[in-house]
Design an enzyme around this catalytic site. Structure first.
Site, PDB file in Angstrom:
ATOM      1  N   ASN A   7      68.039  34.829 -69.168  1.00  0.00           N
ATOM      2  CA  ASN A   7      68.257  36.265 -69.364  1.00  0.00           C
ATOM      3  C   ASN A   7      68.378  36.518 -70.865  1.00  0.00           C
ATOM      4  O   ASN A   7      69.380  36.166 -71.469  1.00  0.00           O
ATOM      5  CB  ASN A   7      69.560  36.669 -68.635  1.00  0.00           C
ATOM      6  CG  ASN A   7      69.984  38.093 -68.943  1.00  0.00           C
ATOM      7  OD1 ASN A   7      69.186  38.896 -69.451  1.00  0.00           O
ATOM      8  ND2 ASN A   7      71.232  38.417 -68.642  1.00  0.00           N
ATOM      9  N   TRP A   8      67.338  37.124 -71.419  1.00  0.00           N
ATOM     10  CA  TRP A   8      67.317  37.304 -72.885  1.00  0.00           C
ATOM     11  C   TRP A   8      68.155  38.496 -73.350  1.00  0.00           C
ATOM     12  O   TRP A   8      68.305  38.713 -74.539  1.00  0.00           O
ATOM     13  CB  TRP A   8      65.884  37.507 -73.372  1.00  0.00           C
ATOM     14  CG  TRP A   8      64.992  36.318 -73.197  1.00  0.00           C
ATOM     15  CD1 TRP A   8      65.291  35.130 -72.579  1.00  0.00           C
ATOM     16  CD2 TRP A   8      63.632  36.193 -73.652  1.00  0.00           C
ATOM     17  NE1 TRP A   8      64.211  34.285 -72.633  1.00  0.00           N
ATOM     18  CE2 TRP A   8      63.180  34.913 -73.279  1.00  0.00           C
ATOM     19  CE3 TRP A   8      62.759  37.041 -74.337  1.00  0.00           C
ATOM     20  CZ2 TRP A   8      61.891  34.466 -73.584  1.00  0.00           C
ATOM     21  CZ3 TRP A   8      61.475  36.595 -74.632  1.00  0.00           C
ATOM     22  CH2 TRP A   8      61.059  35.325 -74.253  1.00  0.00           C
ATOM     23  N   LYS A   9      68.616  39.295 -72.410  1.00  0.00           N
ATOM     24  CA  LYS A   9      69.397  40.505 -72.740  1.00  0.00           C
ATOM     25  C   LYS A   9      68.629  41.352 -73.768  1.00  0.00           C
ATOM     26  O   LYS A   9      67.412  41.414 -73.712  1.00  0.00           O
ATOM     27  CB  LYS A   9      70.782  40.115 -73.241  1.00  0.00           C
ATOM     28  CG  LYS A   9      71.456  39.083 -72.333  1.00  0.00           C
ATOM     29  CD  LYS A   9      72.914  38.934 -72.571  1.00  0.00           C
ATOM     30  CE  LYS A   9      73.460  37.839 -71.678  1.00  0.00           C
ATOM     31  NZ  LYS A   9      74.894  37.770 -71.626  1.00  0.00           N
ATOM     32  N   HIS A  17      74.012  42.697 -62.943  1.00  0.00           N
ATOM     33  CA  HIS A  17      74.638  41.846 -63.969  1.00  0.00           C
ATOM     34  C   HIS A  17      75.973  42.468 -64.384  1.00  0.00           C
ATOM     35  O   HIS A  17      76.100  43.691 -64.430  1.00  0.00           O
ATOM     36  CB  HIS A  17      73.699  41.729 -65.172  1.00  0.00           C
ATOM     37  CG  HIS A  17      74.136  40.670 -66.136  1.00  0.00           C
ATOM     38  ND1 HIS A  17      75.136  40.884 -67.054  1.00  0.00           N
ATOM     39  CD2 HIS A  17      73.726  39.393 -66.308  1.00  0.00           C
ATOM     40  CE1 HIS A  17      75.322  39.770 -67.744  1.00  0.00           C
ATOM     41  NE2 HIS A  17      74.477  38.849 -67.321  1.00  0.00           N
ATOM     42  N   GLU A  41      77.290  42.896 -67.143  1.00  0.00           N
ATOM     43  CA  GLU A  41      77.190  43.829 -68.282  1.00  0.00           C
ATOM     44  C   GLU A  41      76.745  45.209 -67.808  1.00  0.00           C
ATOM     45  O   GLU A  41      77.162  46.224 -68.360  1.00  0.00           O
ATOM     46  CB  GLU A  41      76.239  43.257 -69.345  1.00  0.00           C
ATOM     47  CG  GLU A  41      76.897  42.100 -70.088  1.00  0.00           C
ATOM     48  CD  GLU A  41      75.927  41.083 -70.659  1.00  0.00           C
ATOM     49  OE1 GLU A  41      74.724  41.365 -70.759  1.00  0.00           O
ATOM     50  OE2 GLU A  41      76.401  39.970 -71.006  1.00  0.00           O
ATOM     51  N   GLU A  58      78.418  34.541 -61.253  1.00  0.00           N
ATOM     52  CA  GLU A  58      78.680  34.605 -62.685  1.00  0.00           C
ATOM     53  C   GLU A  58      80.103  35.108 -62.922  1.00  0.00           C
ATOM     54  O   GLU A  58      80.330  36.328 -63.008  1.00  0.00           O
ATOM     55  CB  GLU A  58      77.694  35.562 -63.354  1.00  0.00           C
ATOM     56  CG  GLU A  58      76.255  35.131 -63.257  1.00  0.00           C
ATOM     57  CD  GLU A  58      75.457  35.545 -64.490  1.00  0.00           C
ATOM     58  OE1 GLU A  58      74.800  34.685 -65.063  1.00  0.00           O
ATOM     59  OE2 GLU A  58      75.516  36.716 -64.887  1.00  0.00           O
ATOM     60  N   GLY A  78      79.043  34.466 -71.846  1.00  0.00           N
ATOM     61  CA  GLY A  78      79.002  34.656 -73.295  1.00  0.00           C
ATOM     62  C   GLY A  78      80.284  34.245 -74.006  1.00  0.00           C
ATOM     63  O   GLY A  78      80.478  34.581 -75.171  1.00  0.00           O
ATOM     64  N   SER A 137      77.874  30.633 -69.650  1.00  0.00           N
ATOM     65  CA  SER A 137      77.937  29.612 -70.712  1.00  0.00           C
ATOM     66  C   SER A 137      77.317  28.276 -70.302  1.00  0.00           C
ATOM     67  O   SER A 137      77.856  27.211 -70.622  1.00  0.00           O
ATOM     68  CB  SER A 137      79.384  29.434 -71.194  1.00  0.00           C
ATOM     69  OG  SER A 137      79.864  30.647 -71.736  1.00  0.00           O
ATOM     70  N   GLY A 165      72.153  32.824 -70.252  1.00  0.00           N
ATOM     71  CA  GLY A 165      72.057  33.905 -71.229  1.00  0.00           C
ATOM     72  C   GLY A 165      71.775  33.337 -72.608  1.00  0.00           C
ATOM     73  O   GLY A 165      70.642  32.965 -72.923  1.00  0.00           O
ATOM     74  N   GLY A 166      72.811  33.231 -73.414  1.00  0.00           N
ATOM     75  CA  GLY A 166      72.690  32.806 -74.822  1.00  0.00           C
ATOM     76  C   GLY A 166      71.786  31.599 -75.038  1.00  0.00           C
ATOM     77  O   GLY A 166      70.909  31.630 -75.916  1.00  0.00           O
TER      78      GLY A 166
HETATM   79  C1  PEP Z   1      74.271  35.904 -68.460  1.00  0.00           C
HETATM   80  O1  PEP Z   1      74.089  36.787 -69.246  1.00  0.00           O
HETATM   81  O2  PEP Z   1      73.879  36.021 -67.301  1.00  0.00           O
HETATM   82  C2  PEP Z   1      74.951  34.689 -68.908  1.00  0.00           C
HETATM   83  C3  PEP Z   1      75.297  33.808 -67.996  1.00  0.00           C
HETATM   84  O3  PEP Z   1      75.189  34.566 -70.256  1.00  0.00           O
HETATM   85  P1  PEP Z   1      75.690  33.249 -71.036  1.00  0.00           P
HETATM   86  O4  PEP Z   1      74.866  32.096 -70.540  1.00  0.00           O
HETATM   87  O5  PEP Z   1      75.449  33.544 -72.475  1.00  0.00           O
HETATM   88  O6  PEP Z   1      77.138  33.059 -70.708  1.00  0.00           O
END
Ligand code: PEP
Length: 258
Positions: A10-12, A98, A100, A170, A176, A216, A237-238
Protein backbone atom coordinates in the site's frame (compact mmCIF):
# COMPACT_ATOMS: atom_id res chain seq x y z
CA UNK A 1 -6.36 -25.83 3.35
CA UNK A 2 -3.83 -24.50 0.87
CA UNK A 3 -4.49 -20.81 0.48
CA UNK A 4 -2.38 -18.88 -2.03
CA UNK A 5 -0.19 -16.44 -0.08
CA UNK A 6 -0.53 -12.77 -0.88
CA UNK A 7 1.71 -9.81 -0.17
CA UNK A 8 0.27 -6.40 -1.06
CA UNK A 9 2.03 -3.05 -0.96
CA UNK A 10 0.00 0.00 0.00
CA UNK A 11 1.87 3.04 -1.27
CA UNK A 12 -0.56 5.50 0.34
CA UNK A 13 -0.03 9.09 -0.91
CA UNK A 14 3.55 8.52 -2.04
CA UNK A 15 5.31 8.40 -5.42
CA UNK A 16 4.77 10.39 -8.56
CA UNK A 17 4.48 8.69 -11.94
CA UNK A 18 8.22 8.58 -12.63
CA UNK A 19 8.96 7.11 -9.21
CA UNK A 20 6.15 4.59 -9.58
CA UNK A 21 7.47 3.41 -12.95
CA UNK A 22 10.96 3.11 -11.51
CA UNK A 23 9.87 1.01 -8.53
CA UNK A 24 7.57 -1.30 -10.48
CA UNK A 25 10.14 -1.90 -13.23
CA UNK A 26 12.70 -2.86 -10.60
CA UNK A 27 10.23 -5.09 -8.74
CA UNK A 28 9.45 -6.94 -11.95
CA UNK A 29 13.15 -7.65 -12.48
CA UNK A 30 13.74 -8.64 -8.86
CA UNK A 31 10.67 -10.89 -8.49
CA UNK A 32 10.38 -12.49 -11.94
CA UNK A 33 10.74 -16.02 -10.45
CA UNK A 34 7.71 -15.87 -8.15
CA UNK A 35 5.07 -18.34 -9.32
CA UNK A 36 1.59 -16.87 -9.23
CA UNK A 37 -0.15 -20.22 -8.72
CA UNK A 38 1.42 -20.31 -5.29
CA UNK A 39 2.03 -16.70 -4.36
CA UNK A 40 0.45 -13.40 -5.32
CA UNK A 41 2.09 -10.00 -5.29
CA UNK A 42 -0.02 -6.84 -5.44
CA UNK A 43 0.95 -3.17 -5.60
CA UNK A 44 -1.52 -0.40 -4.76
CA UNK A 45 -0.15 2.88 -6.13
CA UNK A 46 -1.99 6.20 -5.83
CA UNK A 47 -4.74 6.77 -8.43
CA UNK A 48 -2.52 9.11 -10.47
CA UNK A 49 -0.02 6.32 -11.23
CA UNK A 50 -2.46 3.45 -11.82
CA UNK A 51 -2.58 3.79 -15.57
CA UNK A 52 1.20 3.73 -16.13
CA UNK A 53 1.72 0.98 -13.58
CA UNK A 54 -1.07 -1.07 -15.18
CA UNK A 55 0.74 -0.95 -18.51
CA UNK A 56 3.99 -2.07 -16.94
CA UNK A 57 2.32 -4.93 -15.07
CA UNK A 58 0.48 -6.31 -18.08
CA UNK A 59 1.15 -10.07 -18.28
CA UNK A 60 3.56 -9.92 -15.34
CA UNK A 61 3.40 -11.82 -12.05
CA UNK A 62 2.43 -8.67 -10.13
CA UNK A 63 -1.21 -7.60 -9.79
CA UNK A 64 -2.62 -4.11 -9.59
CA UNK A 65 -4.69 -2.79 -6.70
CA UNK A 66 -6.28 0.55 -5.79
CA UNK A 67 -6.38 2.13 -2.36
CA UNK A 68 -10.00 3.27 -2.34
CA UNK A 69 -13.21 3.27 -4.37
CA UNK A 70 -16.66 4.84 -4.38
CA UNK A 71 -19.63 2.50 -4.15
CA UNK A 72 -21.67 3.98 -7.02
CA UNK A 73 -20.94 2.93 -10.57
CA UNK A 74 -20.99 6.53 -11.80
CA UNK A 75 -22.60 9.84 -10.95
CA UNK A 76 -22.11 13.38 -9.71
CA UNK A 77 -19.55 12.57 -7.02
CA UNK A 78 -16.75 15.06 -7.54
CA UNK A 79 -13.33 13.68 -6.73
CA UNK A 80 -14.43 10.05 -6.49
CA UNK A 81 -13.42 7.01 -8.53
CA UNK A 82 -15.78 4.12 -9.31
CA UNK A 83 -15.18 0.39 -9.41
CA UNK A 84 -15.88 0.36 -13.16
CA UNK A 85 -13.08 2.88 -13.66
CA UNK A 86 -10.70 0.74 -11.63
CA UNK A 87 -11.75 -2.37 -13.51
CA UNK A 88 -11.16 -0.54 -16.77
CA UNK A 89 -7.57 0.11 -15.67
CA UNK A 90 -6.96 -3.55 -14.90
CA UNK A 91 -7.16 -3.40 -11.12
CA UNK A 92 -7.85 -6.73 -9.48
CA UNK A 93 -7.74 -5.64 -5.84
CA UNK A 94 -9.06 -2.65 -3.89
CA UNK A 95 -8.17 -1.78 -0.31
CA UNK A 96 -11.38 -1.03 1.59
CA UNK A 97 -11.76 0.35 5.10
CA UNK A 98 -8.12 1.13 5.81
CA UNK A 99 -7.82 2.61 9.30
CA UNK A 100 -6.53 5.87 7.81
CA UNK A 101 -9.78 6.16 5.87
CA UNK A 102 -11.84 5.24 8.91
CA UNK A 103 -9.98 7.76 11.10
CA UNK A 104 -9.27 10.73 8.80
CA UNK A 105 -12.10 10.49 6.29
CA UNK A 106 -14.96 9.38 8.49
CA UNK A 107 -15.53 6.03 6.82
CA UNK A 108 -18.08 4.11 8.81
CA UNK A 109 -18.79 0.39 8.68
CA UNK A 110 -21.95 1.24 6.70
CA UNK A 111 -19.89 2.99 4.01
CA UNK A 112 -17.36 0.17 4.02
CA UNK A 113 -20.18 -2.34 3.56
CA UNK A 114 -21.41 -0.46 0.47
CA UNK A 115 -17.90 -0.35 -0.97
CA UNK A 116 -17.37 -4.07 -0.37
CA UNK A 117 -20.61 -4.87 -2.16
CA UNK A 118 -19.64 -2.68 -5.11
CA UNK A 119 -16.23 -4.34 -5.44
CA UNK A 120 -17.55 -7.90 -5.04
CA UNK A 121 -20.43 -7.28 -7.48
CA UNK A 122 -17.90 -6.44 -10.17
CA UNK A 123 -15.84 -9.55 -9.49
CA UNK A 124 -12.83 -7.77 -8.01
CA UNK A 125 -11.22 -8.59 -4.66
CA UNK A 126 -11.55 -6.16 -1.80
CA UNK A 127 -8.83 -6.18 0.86
CA UNK A 128 -10.95 -5.33 3.87
CA UNK A 129 -8.94 -3.81 6.73
CA UNK A 130 -10.05 -4.33 10.31
CA UNK A 131 -8.29 -3.83 13.62
CA UNK A 132 -8.44 -2.37 17.09
CA UNK A 133 -6.84 0.81 18.47
CA UNK A 134 -4.29 0.72 21.28
CA UNK A 135 -6.87 1.91 23.78
CA UNK A 136 -9.30 -0.80 22.72
CA UNK A 137 -6.59 -3.47 23.07
CA UNK A 138 -5.58 -2.19 26.49
CA UNK A 139 -9.21 -2.27 27.58
CA UNK A 140 -9.51 -5.90 26.46
CA UNK A 141 -11.90 -5.02 23.64
CA UNK A 142 -9.96 -6.45 20.69
CA UNK A 143 -12.28 -9.38 19.93
CA UNK A 144 -15.39 -7.29 20.46
CA UNK A 145 -14.15 -4.63 18.01
CA UNK A 146 -13.17 -7.23 15.42
CA UNK A 147 -16.55 -8.87 15.74
CA UNK A 148 -18.39 -5.56 15.35
CA UNK A 149 -16.35 -4.54 12.32
CA UNK A 150 -16.62 -7.91 10.57
CA UNK A 151 -20.37 -8.28 11.18
CA UNK A 152 -21.18 -4.74 10.06
CA UNK A 153 -18.76 -4.67 7.12
CA UNK A 154 -20.03 -8.00 5.75
CA UNK A 155 -23.71 -7.42 6.42
CA UNK A 156 -25.92 -9.03 3.77
CA UNK A 157 -22.97 -10.10 1.65
CA UNK A 158 -23.88 -13.65 0.77
CA UNK A 159 -21.65 -16.68 0.56
CA UNK A 160 -21.54 -16.72 -3.26
CA UNK A 161 -20.16 -13.20 -3.34
CA UNK A 162 -17.73 -13.45 -0.47
CA UNK A 163 -15.30 -15.89 -2.10
CA UNK A 164 -13.13 -13.09 -3.53
CA UNK A 165 -12.79 -11.30 -0.22
CA UNK A 166 -9.40 -10.83 1.43
CA UNK A 167 -9.20 -9.55 5.00
CA UNK A 168 -6.26 -7.66 6.49
CA UNK A 169 -5.95 -7.65 10.25
CA UNK A 170 -4.28 -4.32 10.91
CA UNK A 171 -4.07 -3.34 14.56
CA UNK A 172 -4.11 0.47 14.43
CA UNK A 173 -1.31 0.69 17.01
CA UNK A 174 1.00 -1.21 14.65
CA UNK A 175 0.40 0.84 11.48
CA UNK A 176 3.31 3.09 10.63
CA UNK A 177 4.58 2.95 14.20
CA UNK A 178 7.39 0.42 13.84
CA UNK A 179 5.64 -1.56 16.57
CA UNK A 180 4.72 -4.86 14.94
CA UNK A 181 2.27 -7.23 16.59
CA UNK A 182 4.04 -10.36 17.77
CA UNK A 183 3.30 -13.41 15.61
CA UNK A 184 1.30 -14.80 18.57
CA UNK A 185 -0.86 -11.67 18.92
CA UNK A 186 -1.50 -11.54 15.17
CA UNK A 187 -2.24 -15.28 15.00
CA UNK A 188 -4.68 -15.07 17.90
CA UNK A 189 -6.62 -12.20 16.30
CA UNK A 190 -6.59 -13.80 12.86
CA UNK A 191 -7.77 -17.17 14.15
CA UNK A 192 -10.59 -15.27 15.84
CA UNK A 193 -11.49 -13.57 12.55
CA UNK A 194 -11.51 -16.95 10.79
CA UNK A 195 -13.81 -18.23 13.51
CA UNK A 196 -16.17 -15.32 12.82
CA UNK A 197 -16.20 -16.17 9.11
CA UNK A 198 -17.02 -19.74 10.03
CA UNK A 199 -19.92 -18.51 12.16
CA UNK A 200 -21.25 -16.13 9.49
CA UNK A 201 -20.70 -18.36 6.45
CA UNK A 202 -19.31 -21.89 6.82
CA UNK A 203 -16.19 -23.81 7.72
CA UNK A 204 -15.42 -24.23 4.02
CA UNK A 205 -15.65 -20.52 3.25
CA UNK A 206 -13.71 -19.51 6.34
CA UNK A 207 -10.90 -21.81 5.24
CA UNK A 208 -10.84 -20.28 1.75
CA UNK A 209 -10.71 -16.59 2.68
CA UNK A 210 -7.21 -15.20 2.99
CA UNK A 211 -6.36 -13.19 6.06
CA UNK A 212 -3.31 -10.93 5.87
CA UNK A 213 -1.48 -9.23 8.68
CA UNK A 214 -0.63 -5.53 8.39
CA UNK A 215 1.28 -3.22 10.70
CA UNK A 216 5.00 -2.42 10.44
CA UNK A 217 5.84 -5.53 8.42
CA UNK A 218 9.55 -5.56 7.53
CA UNK A 219 12.06 -8.04 6.13
CA UNK A 220 13.10 -8.78 9.74
CA UNK A 221 9.66 -9.92 10.92
CA UNK A 222 7.86 -11.39 7.90
CA UNK A 223 9.18 -14.95 8.29
CA UNK A 224 7.87 -15.48 11.80
CA UNK A 225 4.55 -13.83 10.95
CA UNK A 226 3.87 -15.85 7.83
CA UNK A 227 4.71 -19.13 9.57
CA UNK A 228 1.52 -18.74 11.62
CA UNK A 229 -1.34 -20.94 10.41
CA UNK A 230 -3.87 -18.12 10.01
CA UNK A 231 -1.53 -15.55 8.46
CA UNK A 232 -1.78 -15.88 4.70
CA UNK A 233 0.34 -12.90 3.77
CA UNK A 234 0.78 -9.24 4.55
CA UNK A 235 -0.43 -5.77 3.71
CA UNK A 236 2.71 -3.65 3.75
CA UNK A 237 2.75 0.15 3.99
CA UNK A 238 6.06 1.95 4.57
CA UNK A 239 8.29 -0.98 3.63
CA UNK A 240 6.55 -1.36 0.25
CA UNK A 241 7.91 1.99 -0.92
CA UNK A 242 11.45 0.70 -1.04
CA UNK A 243 12.66 -1.84 -3.60
CA UNK A 244 15.01 -3.71 -1.27
CA UNK A 245 12.66 -3.98 1.66
CA UNK A 246 9.54 -4.92 -0.36
CA UNK A 247 11.33 -7.47 -2.51
CA UNK A 248 13.05 -8.97 0.55
CA UNK A 249 9.70 -9.31 2.33
CA UNK A 250 8.33 -11.17 -0.68
CA UNK A 251 11.40 -13.39 -1.11
CA UNK A 252 11.46 -14.34 2.58
CA UNK A 253 7.73 -15.07 2.63
CA UNK A 254 8.00 -17.11 -0.58
CA UNK A 255 10.84 -19.12 0.93
CA UNK A 256 8.77 -19.96 4.03
CA UNK A 257 5.72 -20.92 1.98
CA UNK A 258 7.61 -23.11 -0.54
C1 PEP B 1 -0.76 -0.03 6.04
O1 PEP B 1 -0.79 1.11 5.70
O2 PEP B 1 -1.65 -0.81 5.71
C2 PEP B 1 0.37 -0.49 6.86
C3 PEP B 1 0.30 -1.69 7.38
O3 PEP B 1 1.41 0.39 7.04
P1 PEP B 1 2.85 0.07 7.68
O4 PEP B 1 3.34 -1.21 7.06
O5 PEP B 1 3.70 1.24 7.32
O6 PEP B 1 2.66 -0.09 9.16
Amino acid sequence: MNRISLIAGNWKMYKNITQAIELVSALKRELFFIETQRFEIVVCPPFTALSEVAELLYESNIELGAQNVHWEKEGAFTGEVSILMLKDLGCKYVIVGHSERRTYFGETDEIINKKLKAVLDEGLSPILCVGESLKQREEGLTFKILEEQIYKDLESINFQKVANLVIAYEPVWAIGTGRTATPQIAQEAQAYIRGLLNRIYSEEISQKIRILYGGSVKPENIKELIKQPDIDGALVGGASLDLDSFSSIIKYAYEVKK
